[in-house]
Structure formats: structure tokens, C-alpha cells
Design an enzyme around this catalytic site. Structure first.
Site, PDB file in Angstrom:
ATOM      1  N   LYS A 138      -2.181   8.991   1.008  1.00  0.00           N
ATOM      2  CA  LYS A 138      -2.131   7.788   0.183  1.00  0.00           C
ATOM      3  C   LYS A 138      -3.107   7.992  -0.975  1.00  0.00           C
ATOM      4  O   LYS A 138      -4.195   8.558  -0.776  1.00  0.00           O
ATOM      5  CB  LYS A 138      -2.557   6.575   1.026  1.00  0.00           C
ATOM      6  CG  LYS A 138      -1.525   6.194   2.079  1.00  0.00           C
ATOM      7  CD  LYS A 138      -0.277   5.635   1.422  1.00  0.00           C
ATOM      8  CE  LYS A 138       0.658   5.037   2.447  1.00  0.00           C
ATOM      9  NZ  LYS A 138       1.884   4.508   1.817  1.00  0.00           N
ATOM     10  N   GLY A 197       7.990   5.037   7.224  1.00  0.00           N
ATOM     11  CA  GLY A 197       7.455   4.244   8.328  1.00  0.00           C
ATOM     12  C   GLY A 197       6.726   3.028   7.793  1.00  0.00           C
ATOM     13  O   GLY A 197       6.330   2.985   6.633  1.00  0.00           O
ATOM     14  N   LYS A 204      13.881   3.455   4.437  1.00  0.00           N
ATOM     15  CA  LYS A 204      13.241   2.623   5.462  1.00  0.00           C
ATOM     16  C   LYS A 204      14.240   1.573   5.898  1.00  0.00           C
ATOM     17  O   LYS A 204      14.799   0.851   5.060  1.00  0.00           O
ATOM     18  CB  LYS A 204      11.998   1.926   4.891  1.00  0.00           C
ATOM     19  CG  LYS A 204      10.813   2.861   4.686  1.00  0.00           C
ATOM     20  CD  LYS A 204       9.619   2.118   4.134  1.00  0.00           C
ATOM     21  CE  LYS A 204       8.431   3.053   3.991  1.00  0.00           C
ATOM     22  NZ  LYS A 204       7.373   2.471   3.149  1.00  0.00           N
TER      23      LYS A 204
HETATM   24  O1  OSB Z   1       4.621   3.276   1.534  1.00  0.00           O
HETATM   25  O2  OSB Z   1       5.233   4.500   3.140  1.00  0.00           O
HETATM   26  C1  OSB Z   1       4.609   3.514   2.730  1.00  0.00           C
HETATM   27  C2  OSB Z   1       2.727   1.876   5.637  1.00  0.00           C
HETATM   28  C3  OSB Z   1       2.816   0.545   5.294  1.00  0.00           C
HETATM   29  C4  OSB Z   1       3.455   0.215   4.125  1.00  0.00           C
HETATM   30  C5  OSB Z   1       3.996   1.200   3.303  1.00  0.00           C
HETATM   31  C6  OSB Z   1       3.911   2.527   3.645  1.00  0.00           C
HETATM   32  C7  OSB Z   1       3.235   2.866   4.826  1.00  0.00           C
HETATM   33  C8  OSB Z   1       3.017   4.241   5.257  1.00  0.00           C
HETATM   34  C9  OSB Z   1       2.758   4.448   6.724  1.00  0.00           C
HETATM   35  O3  OSB Z   1       2.928   5.185   4.507  1.00  0.00           O
HETATM   36  C10 OSB Z   1       3.836   5.168   7.384  1.00  0.00           C
HETATM   37  C11 OSB Z   1       3.662   5.126   8.878  1.00  0.00           C
HETATM   38  O4  OSB Z   1       2.936   5.974   9.388  1.00  0.00           O
HETATM   39  O5  OSB Z   1       4.240   4.227   9.531  1.00  0.00           O
HETATM   40 MG    MG Z   2       5.753   4.744   0.515  1.00  0.00          MG
END
Ligand code: OSB
Ligand code: MG
Length: 374
Positions: free
Chosen positions: A163, A290, A262
């Protein structure tokens, strides 16, 4: 199938570690689960809305309201035969994809159980095992991040996603890349940058990232296409893609070269399959994102990832990365090669630990069919 009742539950589940993105920190998940009861069987669905409307406009609370007041009654009145019947049933409600997905996915879950086939097979899956990556949040220091990367690579994960946001990017990539020159490395900005950051984003090219996920606005295609023309690194869209038309627009405009799918963001399995098919036909790789899911949503992500076009490692990782105790049995585990083996059992292939679910439940509402249709 006759719908006898729909039960909504809110579960409080503390994450093992806080997860920080460019839009905030999550410590405790407020997980919304739906159970659809039909003719003695129960299908489960998970709403992937966040606690607050930061990733999308939906939250645990808005989804609860929309399911109780609108979508639940519509579903019970229709008696759908297939999960694929749901988008039409919900058509008059605009947006609210995560609320819709919770119910639609529960119907697919139920259908797989009723038919006695693995959910992955019902969806048209072909892979027996799926490659896994991890999404690593913004940490308080680079040494802490490096320790986490080291641990996840040792566990076998095939891709590291970092991130990022302004101030947590170049130096982080540099340190990770210097230490691990060969790994598949990506980043996810969750819309933290603007056009004035264009030169800065172009400088990411030096780190040989497999993609930059959603660098610009959550609702944008055009400026991502402008940026993509200047970048060597492929852009992957997440927040911008809500349906097949969005995917087609993004591919045609060259706003991205990769798509993150997603289930919640696109409204459930039907639209996820449609986005997957559109991408596959056009040679665009997809992977499964995720949303810090509990075991129900995680099991559904595993099943979705069995479709042919899911060729890149997803953000679908082991239950134990998130939870002291996940609500499914067995938990989702990852092999030393960084793969999840698709369960070859009827239904979702992971049983729900109902007594644990009951213990974690802080709010529950059951809507009976008679009340629904009245
Ligand atoms: O942007 O992929 C994303 C988690 C919460 C909201 C957005 C995101 C994410 C993740 C986590 O990147 C992915 C996971 O391990 O579930
Ligand atoms: Mg993302």
C-alpha cells in the site's frame, strides 16, 4: 427455490494487526453476513462494505439498511432458481453493489450445496489451485515493513503488494527492491495521487513493479488513460470498475492493462464472471482482490479465482494472516508454494463455525418470508 427466511448478522472481529491504507486504518472489522434459508439448506454471503464509506460509498450500516428494506424483500418475493437470477431481481436498486453481492453470493452458495457440486465448478472454474499474493498495509517504519515482507516471502507468497501514498512510496519501493531484486512487486495507492503527481508516478517505473493499482480518482477512466500513456508500468484498476461496461470502457480507453475483480465491488458472482469474460476475451489479465474478508467472503474469493482468466496472484491469502480464529472450518491455508488448493467438496467447501459466529454476533435480524411477501 423457496426462500424461507433471510438472517442478517453483524459480527465484530478484531484484525490480528491494524491495516492501513491511504484512506485510513482498520483495526476492528464489522462484518455483515447474510444467511439465506431455503428448504432446509442455508446459503451464506458476506457483505464486503467497510466500516466507513471510504473505499466505496457503502458501509456496514448502509448495506444493512438496503438489504433489510429493499433487497431482502425483493429476493424473497421472487424465489430465484439460480444466483444468476439476482441481478435482474435487484435491477431497480441503483448502486449498493456490496449489499447486492452479499445476497447474490448466498444464493450461489446455496445452489452449489443443493446441486451437490463445488461452488468453483458451478461458477465455471477450471484451476485446481490458485496463486496467492499478500497486500501489506502502510506501516509505522520501513524496518517493520521489511520484516513483514520477509515473513510473507518465507511463507511462500508469490507476490508482494505494498500500500502506498505520497510520502510512503519511493523510499519504500527502493528498500524492498534493493533487498529482493527478483520478486513480483506491486503497489496500491487507493486513489492517493493527482495529475500533478504525474512525474512522480512515472519515476515508479525504475522499480519494475508488476502494476500500480488505482493511482488516481476512484471514479476515473480518462486521466488513468492519460497517465498510462506515460508509464511503462501497467496500471491496474480496482475502485473504478463496477461492471462489465466499466471494464470494456477501461480496456478500450487503455486506462489500465490489468483488472482487479472484487465480488462486492461489482455486485456479486454474475457480474464478476461478466467482467472476467470481457477481460479474458481481450487478453487482459485479472486477479481477485480482497476486502479483509472473514472466512465466508474468503471462501467465495477462492472459488471465483478458479476461473480461467485469474492468472495473476490475488489478494486472497490465508485466514491466519487476519484472524486469531476464522469462522470457517477448515480455515483457508496457503501451501509452501504460495497456492490455495480449491476445495473439491459440495458447496463452498469450508463449513461455517456456527457457534463461533453466534458468539461474535452483536446484531441480528431475521426476516421471515411471510413478513417479506406481505
Ligand atoms: O484496495 O485492495 C484494496 C483492503 C481494504 C480495502 C481495499 C483494499 C484492501 C486490500 C486488502 O488491499 C486485501 C486483503 O488482504 O483482503
Ligand atoms: Mg486496491
Amino acid at each position: 427455490m423457496r426462500i424461507d427466511a433471510i438472517t442478517l448478522r453483524e459480527l465484530h472481529m478484531p484484525l490480528l494487526r491494524p491495516f492501513q491504507t491511504s484512506f485510513g486504518v482498520t483495526r476492528n472489522r464489522r462484518i455483515l453476513l447474510v444467511e439465506v434459508h431455503s428448504e432446509g439448506l442455508t446459503g451464506w454471503g458476506e457483505c464486503t462494505a467497510g466500516e466507513r464509506p471510504f473505499f466505496s460509498g457503502e458501509s456496514t450500516d448502509t448495506a444493512w439498511q438496503v438489504i433489510v428494506n429493499e433487497l431482502g424483500p425483493m429476493l424473497a418475493a421472487e424465489s430465484p432458481e439460480h444466483g444468476g437470477d439476482c441481478p435482474k431481481i435487484f435491477r431497480s436498486v441503483r448502486g449498493n453493489q456490496m449489499a447486492k453481492a452479499a445476497l447474490e453470493n448466498a444464493i450461489w452458495d446455496l445452489e452449489a450445496l443443493r446441486e451437490g457440486v463445488p461452488l468453483a465448478q458451478l461458477l465455471g472454474g477450471v484451476h485446481e489451485a490458485i496463486p496467492c499474493g499478500v497486500s501489506i498495509g502502510i506501516e509505522s517504519s520501513i524496518p517493520e515493513l521489511l520484516a513483514i515482507v520477509e515473513r510473507e516471502l518465507a511463507a511462500g507468497y508469490q507476490r508482494i503488494k505494498l500500500k502506498c501514498k505520497p510520502g510512503w512510496d519511493i523510499e519504500v519501493f527502493e528498500r524492498v527492491r534493493n533487498r529482493w531484486p527478483q520478486i513480483m512487486l506491486t503497489c496500491d495507492a487507493n486513489s492517493a495521487y493527482r495529475l500533478r503527481d504525474e512525474d512522480h508516478l512515472v519515476s515508479f517505473d525504475q522499480f519494475d513493479l508488476a502494476m500500480i493499482e488505482q493511482p488516481l480518482w476512484h471514479d476515473d477512466f480518462y486521466f488513468h488513460s492519460v497517465l498510462q500513456r506515460r508509464l511503462e508500468t501497467p496500471i491496474c484498476l480496482d475502485e473504478s470498475i463496477h461492471n462489465r461496461r466499466d471494464a470494456l470502457a477501461a480496456i478500450e480507453m487503455e486506462s489500465c492493462k490489468i483488472i482487479n475483480i472484487k465480488l462486492g465491488r461489482v455486485g456479486g458472482f454474475s457480474e464478476a464472471i461478466a467482467v472476467h469474460n470481457a477481460a479474458l476475451e481481450r487478453g487482459i489479465p485479472v486477479w481477485c482482490g480482497g476486502m479483509l474478508e472473514s472466512g465466508i467472503g474468503r471462501a467465495h474469493n477462492v472459488a471465483l479465482s478458479s476461473l480461467q482468466g485469474f492468472t495473476m496472484p490475488g489478494d486472497v491469502s490465508a485466514s491466519a494472516r487476519y484472524w486469531a480464529d476464522d469462522i470457517i472450518e477448515p480455515e483457508v491455508t496457503v501451501t509452501a508454494q504460495g497456492e490455495i488448493v480449491i476445495p473439491d467438496l459440495p458447496g463452498r467447501g469450508y463449513d461455517v463455525r456456527t457457534s463461533l459466529v453466534e458468539r461474535l454476533t452483536v446484531r441480528k435480524e431475521t426476516i421471515r418470508a411471510m413478513a417479506l411477501v406481505a
